[in-house]
Design a protein around this motif. Structure first.
Motif, PDB file in Angstrom:
ATOM      1  N   GLY A 112       5.634  22.172   1.364  1.00  0.00           N
ATOM      2  CA  GLY A 112       5.292  21.267   0.256  1.00  0.00           C
ATOM      3  C   GLY A 112       5.497  19.803   0.583  1.00  0.00           C
ATOM      4  N   LEU A 113       5.740  19.496   1.863  1.00  0.00           N
ATOM      5  CA  LEU A 113       6.018  18.121   2.274  1.00  0.00           C
ATOM      6  C   LEU A 113       5.052  17.678   3.363  1.00  0.00           C
ATOM      7  CD1 LEU A 113       9.922  18.359   2.529  1.00  0.00           C
ATOM      8  CD2 LEU A 113       8.590  17.445   0.611  1.00  0.00           C
ATOM      9  N   ALA A 114       4.863  16.367   3.460  1.00  0.00           N
ATOM     10  CA  ALA A 114       4.023  15.785   4.505  1.00  0.00           C
ATOM     11  C   ALA A 114       4.495  14.365   4.767  1.00  0.00           C
ATOM     12  CB  ALA A 114       2.555  15.788   4.086  1.00  0.00           C
ATOM     13  N   ARG A 115       4.041  13.794   5.870  1.00  0.00           N
ATOM     14  CA  ARG A 115       4.316  12.389   6.148  1.00  0.00           C
ATOM     15  C   ARG A 115       3.021  11.595   6.003  1.00  0.00           C
ATOM     16  NH1 ARG A 115       8.543  14.399   9.374  1.00  0.00           N
ATOM     17  NH2 ARG A 115      10.521  13.505   8.655  1.00  0.00           N
ATOM     18  N   SER A 116       3.143  10.477   5.308  1.00  0.00           N
ATOM     19  CA  SER A 116       1.986   9.650   4.995  1.00  0.00           C
ATOM     20  C   SER A 116       2.200   8.237   5.522  1.00  0.00           C
ATOM     21  CB  SER A 116       1.780   9.621   3.473  1.00  0.00           C
ATOM     22  OG  SER A 116       0.745   8.732   3.114  1.00  0.00           O
ATOM     23  N   THR A 117       1.165   7.662   6.148  1.00  0.00           N
ATOM     24  CA  THR A 117       1.246   6.306   6.688  1.00  0.00           C
ATOM     25  C   THR A 117       0.981   5.282   5.597  1.00  0.00           C
ATOM     26  OG1 THR A 117       0.411   7.105   8.808  1.00  0.00           O
ATOM     27  CG2 THR A 117       0.365   4.746   8.440  1.00  0.00           C
ATOM     28  N   THR A 118       1.864   4.289   5.494  1.00  0.00           N
ATOM     29  CA  THR A 118       1.730   3.221   4.511  1.00  0.00           C
ATOM     30  C   THR A 118       2.074   1.892   5.171  1.00  0.00           C
ATOM     31  OG1 THR A 118       2.416   4.723   2.747  1.00  0.00           O
ATOM     32  CG2 THR A 118       2.479   2.382   2.253  1.00  0.00           C
ATOM     33  N   ILE A 119       1.304   0.856   4.874  1.00  0.00           N
ATOM     34  CA  ILE A 119       1.593  -0.462   5.438  1.00  0.00           C
ATOM     35  C   ILE A 119       2.438  -1.274   4.468  1.00  0.00           C
ATOM     36  CG2 ILE A 119      -0.533  -1.516   4.558  1.00  0.00           C
ATOM     37  CD1 ILE A 119      -0.561  -3.189   7.179  1.00  0.00           C
ATOM     38  N   ASP A 120       3.408  -1.975   5.006  1.00  0.00           N
ATOM     39  CA  ASP A 120       4.233  -2.890   4.225  1.00  0.00           C
ATOM     40  C   ASP A 120       3.623  -4.281   4.353  1.00  0.00           C
ATOM     41  OD1 ASP A 120       6.194  -4.687   3.312  1.00  0.00           O
ATOM     42  OD2 ASP A 120       7.809  -3.310   3.819  1.00  0.00           O
ATOM     43  N   LEU A 121       3.059  -4.806   3.285  1.00  0.00           N
ATOM     44  CA  LEU A 121       2.360  -6.083   3.351  1.00  0.00           C
ATOM     45  C   LEU A 121       3.300  -7.261   3.594  1.00  0.00           C
ATOM     46  CD1 LEU A 121      -0.292  -5.659   0.503  1.00  0.00           C
ATOM     47  CD2 LEU A 121      -0.561  -5.327   2.963  1.00  0.00           C
ATOM     48  N   GLN A 122       4.587  -7.079   3.368  1.00  0.00           N
ATOM     49  CA  GLN A 122       5.540  -8.174   3.607  1.00  0.00           C
ATOM     50  C   GLN A 122       5.892  -8.289   5.085  1.00  0.00           C
ATOM     51  OE1 GLN A 122       8.890  -7.591   0.979  1.00  0.00           O
ATOM     52  NE2 GLN A 122       7.883  -8.699  -0.695  1.00  0.00           N
ATOM     53  N   THR A 123       6.017  -7.141   5.764  1.00  0.00           N
ATOM     54  CA  THR A 123       6.395  -7.157   7.185  1.00  0.00           C
ATOM     55  C   THR A 123       5.184  -7.034   8.109  1.00  0.00           C
ATOM     56  OG1 THR A 123       6.681  -4.751   7.308  1.00  0.00           O
ATOM     57  CG2 THR A 123       8.572  -6.063   6.608  1.00  0.00           C
ATOM     58  N   GLY A 124       4.105  -6.452   7.599  1.00  0.00           N
ATOM     59  CA  GLY A 124       2.925  -6.238   8.428  1.00  0.00           C
ATOM     60  C   GLY A 124       2.985  -4.981   9.262  1.00  0.00           C
ATOM     61  N   PHE A 125       4.055  -4.207   9.107  1.00  0.00           N
ATOM     62  CA  PHE A 125       4.206  -2.984   9.890  1.00  0.00           C
ATOM     63  C   PHE A 125       3.893  -1.752   9.047  1.00  0.00           C
ATOM     64  CE2 PHE A 125       7.035  -5.927  12.181  1.00  0.00           C
ATOM     65  CZ  PHE A 125       6.535  -5.766  13.478  1.00  0.00           C
ATOM     66  N   SER A 126       3.316  -0.755   9.710  1.00  0.00           N
ATOM     67  CA  SER A 126       3.076   0.524   9.048  1.00  0.00           C
ATOM     68  C   SER A 126       4.304   1.415   9.222  1.00  0.00           C
ATOM     69  CB  SER A 126       1.855   1.217   9.653  1.00  0.00           C
ATOM     70  OG  SER A 126       0.677   0.470   9.407  1.00  0.00           O
ATOM     71  N   ARG A 127       4.513   2.287   8.267  1.00  0.00           N
ATOM     72  CA  ARG A 127       5.637   3.217   8.359  1.00  0.00           C
ATOM     73  C   ARG A 127       5.210   4.584   7.831  1.00  0.00           C
ATOM     74  NH1 ARG A 127       6.833   0.091   3.765  1.00  0.00           N
ATOM     75  NH2 ARG A 127       7.063   1.312   1.842  1.00  0.00           N
ATOM     76  N   LEU A 128       5.910   5.602   8.295  1.00  0.00           N
ATOM     77  CA  LEU A 128       5.659   6.959   7.831  1.00  0.00           C
ATOM     78  C   LEU A 128       6.630   7.284   6.705  1.00  0.00           C
ATOM     79  CD1 LEU A 128       5.063   8.983  11.117  1.00  0.00           C
ATOM     80  CD2 LEU A 128       3.419   8.574   9.301  1.00  0.00           C
ATOM     81  N   GLU A 129       6.094   7.731   5.567  1.00  0.00           N
ATOM     82  CA  GLU A 129       6.920   8.110   4.433  1.00  0.00           C
ATOM     83  C   GLU A 129       6.833   9.611   4.212  1.00  0.00           C
ATOM     84  OE1 GLU A 129       5.509   5.875   1.108  1.00  0.00           O
ATOM     85  OE2 GLU A 129       6.841   4.190   1.506  1.00  0.00           O
ATOM     86  N   LEU A 130       7.971  10.214   3.916  1.00  0.00           N
ATOM     87  CA  LEU A 130       7.988  11.619   3.560  1.00  0.00           C
ATOM     88  C   LEU A 130       7.595  11.742   2.092  1.00  0.00           C
ATOM     89  CD1 LEU A 130       8.757  14.476   4.676  1.00  0.00           C
ATOM     90  CD2 LEU A 130      10.995  14.131   3.622  1.00  0.00           C
ATOM     91  N   ILE A 131       6.569  12.538   1.809  1.00  0.00           N
ATOM     92  CA  ILE A 131       6.076  12.663   0.434  1.00  0.00           C
ATOM     93  C   ILE A 131       5.886  14.132   0.067  1.00  0.00           C
ATOM     94  CG2 ILE A 131       4.880  10.437   0.488  1.00  0.00           C
ATOM     95  CD1 ILE A 131       2.263  12.051   0.879  1.00  0.00           C
ATOM     96  N   ARG A 132       5.815  14.378  -1.235  1.00  0.00           N
ATOM     97  CA  ARG A 132       5.427  15.703  -1.724  1.00  0.00           C
ATOM     98  C   ARG A 132       3.902  15.786  -1.692  1.00  0.00           C
ATOM     99  NH1 ARG A 132       8.652  18.953  -4.604  1.00  0.00           N
ATOM    100  NH2 ARG A 132       9.933  17.259  -5.441  1.00  0.00           N
ATOM    101  N   ILE A 133       3.369  16.888  -1.227  1.00  0.00           N
ATOM    102  CA  ILE A 133       1.924  17.038  -1.149  1.00  0.00           C
ATOM    103  C   ILE A 133       1.315  17.124  -2.547  1.00  0.00           C
ATOM    104  CG2 ILE A 133       2.032  18.141   1.106  1.00  0.00           C
ATOM    105  CD1 ILE A 133       1.508  20.822  -0.315  1.00  0.00           C
ATOM    106  N   SER A 134       0.003  17.012  -2.627  1.00  0.00           N
ATOM    107  CA  SER A 134      -0.698  17.073  -3.899  1.00  0.00           C
ATOM    108  C   SER A 134      -1.137  18.510  -4.203  1.00  0.00           C
ATOM    109  CB  SER A 134      -1.932  16.173  -3.855  1.00  0.00           C
ATOM    110  OG  SER A 134      -2.893  16.698  -2.953  1.00  0.00           O
TER     111      SER A 134
END
Length: 226
Positions: A112-134
């Motif tokens: 029921g979990l996955a990692r999702s890529t999200t960009i932080d507009l303040q730092t300019g870096f992308s990060r992987l977040e652990l999320i619950r799937i849909s």
């Protein structure tokens, strides 16, 4: 084919820890001893796949264990997707939830979990977040178990957890760095990126951030030519 879905009595936290690894290993081990012929387990990432694989090896199960994720080279992926010679365990990320058929699968174990890529507009870096799937993801994953014959899906979350699941996870174009995409469009002669016929329209802040990055690093001119 007919699909049976079973839920856990225990909620699953959005957390990748030893408890998750132990629960997964226990479920796989139990199913393997029930003579399920093809086990496909969805885990959030490569780290979890490697740890569960090690724990299964320590248990001395007779079934071979395969990994399936995007960082495998093509030859290894083809080996997993080839028709199996016998029962096996496949530990996969969400790469296996879409159009792929993993041959021989009759049982899915879903964290029921996955990692999702999200960009932080303040730092300019992308990060992987652990999320619950849909709900959409969970439906796709469960369907892998019944593509060739009647199957079983073990969901490692309770029915109560589903109240917190989104219908669908937002498209990648709405949450990741668009710099490469804009540079590609510029190469094709597109000048007005906002007016381009995106399948899903990216948020204005993401477009602005990527455009400023490309101009600042002298990759695009002011008229959006390379």
């Amino acid at each position: 084919f007919q699909l049976e879905i079973q839920y856990s009595d225990k909620s699953t936290l959005i957390k990748s820890d030893q408890e998750l690894l132990d629960r997964t290993t226990q479920i796989i081990s139990s199913l393997a001893r029930q003579n399920r012929s093809g086990l496909l387990c969805f885990l959030p990432g490569v780290r979890e796949i490697r740890r569960v694989s090690e724990q299964l090896l320590d248990l001395g199960l007779s079934l071979p264990v395969f990994e399936l994720h995007g960082s495998l080279d093509l030859a290894d992926q083809k080996q997993v997707l080839a028709a199996p010679e016998g029962p096996r365990i496949v530990l996969a990320t969400n790469i296996a939830e879409a159009s792929l058929t993993v041959p021989g699968t009759d049982t899915v174990i879903d964290s029921g979990l996955a990692r999702s890529t999200t960009i932080d507009l303040q730092t300019g870096f992308s990060r992987l977040e652990l999320i619950r799937i849909s709900h959409f993801n969970s439906h796709q994953r469960a369907g892998r178990a019944a593509r060739e014959k009647a199957g079983l899906c073990i969901r490692m979350w309770s029915r109560f957890d589903e109240a917190n699941m989104k219908e669908q996870i937002s498209p990648e174009v709405e949450r990741t760095d668009l710099s490469s995409a804009l540079l590609f469009l510029a190469r094709l002669g597109i000048r007005d990126f906002a007016a381009f016929s995106w399948l899903d329209q990216p948020p204005q802040p993401l477009l602005h951030f990527a455009l400023e990055f490309l101009r600042k690093n002298k990759l695009l001119k002011g008229d959006n030519t390379i």
